[in-house]
Motif scaffolding. Structure first.
Motif, PDB file in Angstrom:
ATOM      1  N   VAL A   1       0.844  -1.202   0.000  1.00  0.00           N
ATOM      2  CA  VAL A   1       0.000   0.000   0.000  1.00  0.00           C
ATOM      3  C   VAL A   1       0.877   1.249   0.000  1.00  0.00           C
ATOM      4  N   LEU A   2       1.929   1.250   0.801  1.00  0.00           N
ATOM      5  CA  LEU A   2       2.840   2.393   0.848  1.00  0.00           C
ATOM      6  C   LEU A   2       3.512   2.606  -0.506  1.00  0.00           C
ATOM      7  N   ARG A   3       3.921   1.521  -1.133  1.00  0.00           N
ATOM      8  CA  ARG A   3       4.554   1.624  -2.459  1.00  0.00           C
ATOM      9  C   ARG A   3       3.566   2.150  -3.504  1.00  0.00           C
ATOM     10  N   ALA A   4       2.315   1.705  -3.452  1.00  0.00           N
ATOM     11  CA  ALA A   4       1.297   2.180  -4.391  1.00  0.00           C
ATOM     12  C   ALA A   4       1.024   3.668  -4.186  1.00  0.00           C
ATOM     13  N   ARG A   5       0.938   4.104  -2.929  1.00  0.00           N
ATOM     14  CA  ARG A   5       0.742   5.528  -2.642  1.00  0.00           C
ATOM     15  C   ARG A   5       1.918   6.347  -3.181  1.00  0.00           C
ATOM     16  N   GLU A   6       3.128   5.858  -2.907  1.00  0.00           N
ATOM     17  CA  GLU A   6       4.324   6.581  -3.340  1.00  0.00           C
ATOM     18  C   GLU A   6       4.364   6.712  -4.860  1.00  0.00           C
ATOM     19  N   LYS A   7       4.030   5.650  -5.569  1.00  0.00           N
ATOM     20  CA  LYS A   7       4.002   5.703  -7.035  1.00  0.00           C
ATOM     21  C   LYS A   7       2.976   6.715  -7.515  1.00  0.00           C
ATOM     22  N   LEU A   8       1.798   6.719  -6.911  1.00  0.00           N
ATOM     23  CA  LEU A   8       0.764   7.665  -7.303  1.00  0.00           C
ATOM     24  C   LEU A   8       1.251   9.104  -7.105  1.00  0.00           C
ATOM     25  N   VAL A   9       1.884   9.378  -5.974  1.00  0.00           N
ATOM     26  CA  VAL A   9       2.365  10.732  -5.676  1.00  0.00           C
ATOM     27  C   VAL A   9       3.469  11.136  -6.651  1.00  0.00           C
ATOM     28  N   LEU A  10       4.411  10.246  -6.917  1.00  0.00           N
ATOM     29  CA  LEU A  10       5.491  10.568  -7.852  1.00  0.00           C
ATOM     30  C   LEU A  10       4.955  10.774  -9.264  1.00  0.00           C
ATOM     31  N   ASP A  11       3.986   9.958  -9.677  1.00  0.00           N
ATOM     32  CA  ASP A  11       3.347  10.166 -10.981  1.00  0.00           C
ATOM     33  C   ASP A  11       2.634  11.512 -11.020  1.00  0.00           C
ATOM     34  N   HIS A  12       1.971  11.856  -9.928  1.00  0.00           N
ATOM     35  CA  HIS A  12       1.271  13.141  -9.804  1.00  0.00           C
ATOM     36  C   HIS A  12       2.257  14.295 -10.032  1.00  0.00           C
ATOM     37  N   PHE A  13       3.395  14.267  -9.333  1.00  0.00           N
ATOM     38  CA  PHE A  13       4.414  15.305  -9.498  1.00  0.00           C
ATOM     39  C   PHE A  13       4.906  15.358 -10.946  1.00  0.00           C
ATOM     40  N   HIS A  14       5.218  14.208 -11.506  1.00  0.00           N
ATOM     41  CA  HIS A  14       5.727  14.140 -12.870  1.00  0.00           C
ATOM     42  C   HIS A  14       4.728  14.733 -13.862  1.00  0.00           C
ATOM     43  N   ASP A  15       3.477  14.355 -13.735  1.00  0.00           N
ATOM     44  CA  ASP A  15       2.453  14.822 -14.677  1.00  0.00           C
ATOM     45  C   ASP A  15       2.180  16.318 -14.514  1.00  0.00           C
ATOM     46  N   GLU A  16       2.335  16.858 -13.305  1.00  0.00           N
ATOM     47  CA  GLU A  16       2.193  18.309 -13.124  1.00  0.00           C
ATOM     48  C   GLU A  16       3.271  19.056 -13.908  1.00  0.00           C
ATOM     49  N   VAL A  17       4.508  18.603 -13.808  1.00  0.00           N
ATOM     50  CA  VAL A  17       5.609  19.261 -14.518  1.00  0.00           C
ATOM     51  C   VAL A  17       5.405  19.163 -16.027  1.00  0.00           C
ATOM     52  N   ALA A  18       4.864  18.048 -16.485  1.00  0.00           N
ATOM     53  CA  ALA A  18       4.622  17.842 -17.916  1.00  0.00           C
ATOM     54  C   ALA A  18       3.331  18.510 -18.398  1.00  0.00           C
ATOM     55  N   HIS A  19       2.599  19.145 -17.490  1.00  0.00           N
ATOM     56  CA  HIS A  19       1.320  19.797 -17.811  1.00  0.00           C
ATOM     57  C   HIS A  19       0.311  18.803 -18.390  1.00  0.00           C
ATOM     58  N   GLN A  20       0.338  17.606 -17.892  1.00  0.00           N
ATOM     59  CA  GLN A  20      -0.613  16.566 -18.308  1.00  0.00           C
ATOM     60  C   GLN A  20      -1.745  16.534 -17.286  1.00  0.00           C
ATOM     61  N   TRP A  21      -2.640  17.520 -17.404  1.00  0.00           N
ATOM     62  CA  TRP A  21      -3.651  17.752 -16.382  1.00  0.00           C
ATOM     63  C   TRP A  21      -4.642  16.609 -16.243  1.00  0.00           C
ATOM     64  N   ASP A  22      -5.022  15.979 -17.333  1.00  0.00           N
ATOM     65  CA  ASP A  22      -5.948  14.845 -17.228  1.00  0.00           C
ATOM     66  C   ASP A  22      -5.356  13.728 -16.384  1.00  0.00           C
ATOM     67  N   GLU A  23      -4.055  13.473 -16.570  1.00  0.00           N
ATOM     68  CA  GLU A  23      -3.397  12.430 -15.800  1.00  0.00           C
ATOM     69  C   GLU A  23      -3.281  12.815 -14.327  1.00  0.00           C
ATOM     70  N   VAL A  24      -2.949  14.077 -14.062  1.00  0.00           N
ATOM     71  CA  VAL A  24      -2.852  14.529 -12.666  1.00  0.00           C
ATOM     72  C   VAL A  24      -4.216  14.386 -12.004  1.00  0.00           C
ATOM     73  N   LEU A  25      -5.248  14.870 -12.661  1.00  0.00           N
ATOM     74  CA  LEU A  25      -6.585  14.829 -12.076  1.00  0.00           C
ATOM     75  C   LEU A  25      -7.080  13.397 -11.891  1.00  0.00           C
ATOM     76  N   ALA A  26      -6.592  12.481 -12.698  1.00  0.00           N
ATOM     77  CA  ALA A  26      -6.995  11.077 -12.568  1.00  0.00           C
ATOM     78  C   ALA A  26      -6.452  10.443 -11.292  1.00  0.00           C
ATOM     79  N   THR A  27      -5.504  11.101 -10.613  1.00  0.00           N
ATOM     80  CA  THR A  27      -4.988  10.552  -9.357  1.00  0.00           C
ATOM     81  C   THR A  27      -5.976  10.750  -8.213  1.00  0.00           C
TER      82      THR A  27
END
Length: 179
Positions: free
Chosen positions: A11-37
């Protein structure tokens, strides 16, 4: 979930992946992906005592902040787990090239240390990103690059200070006042 028991490692690893993906997608301006988190996007900015709740409000927040700082980026310093959250310490960086609310662009860069709490519910859904930072640190860095002997920069400085002052009396979002 109790406050003293961490979830299992998967569960901790899944949360961490979601958060890191969230950060990555924000920098890439991929708003649909960020909002999907999030099942329901919800940001709380404690420095300004504002809440951006729901898809439209969060997209507006992204639009406004990326207009002000189109090159906004994160330098993650540390990531920690709690029973119901992932806490991330990071540097937020960016160049002020567009208006930030009523503050005109200064062309200045900032590098501001922040902490974000990514809060999860009992079903492991991300329900809130709560961000803590010092607004004065950002403003001070943005204004420091202005040449106080240049009339154009003095006008920008005056407008920036008036813009910042105009938000000082803004009432806090009442959702942040009840705990």
């Amino acid at each position: 979930m109790t406050a003293y028991v961490l979830p299992p490692e998967d569960v901790l690893r899944a949360r961490e992946k979601l958060v890191l993906d969230h950060f990555h997608d924000e920098v890439a301006h991929q708003w649909d992906e960020v909002l999907a988190t999030f099942p329901h996007p919800h940001y709380e900015l404690i420095a300004s005592m504002t809440v951006h709740d729901g898809d439209a409000a969060v997209r507006g927040y992204y639009r406004d902040t990326r207009t002000a700082f189109p090159d906004q980026d994160h330098e993650i310093l540390a990531l920690r787990h709690t029973a119901d959250a992932v806490v991330v310490e990071f540097w937020l960086t960016g160049t002020h090239l567009g208006p930030l609310g009523k503050i005109p662009p200064t062309g200045g860069r900032h590098r501001t240390r922040m902490t974000a709490y990514f809060l999860f519910d009992e079903h492991e859904n991300l329900v809130t990103e709560r961000i803590y930072f010092d607004q004065l640190t950002v403003l001070k860095q943005l204004l420091a690059t202005l040449n106080k002997k240049n009339p154009k920069d003095l006008l920008t400085l005056t407008r920036a200070l008036l813009g910042a002052a105009s938000t000082a009396g803004t009432p806090p979002d009442p959702r942040l006042l009840t705990t």
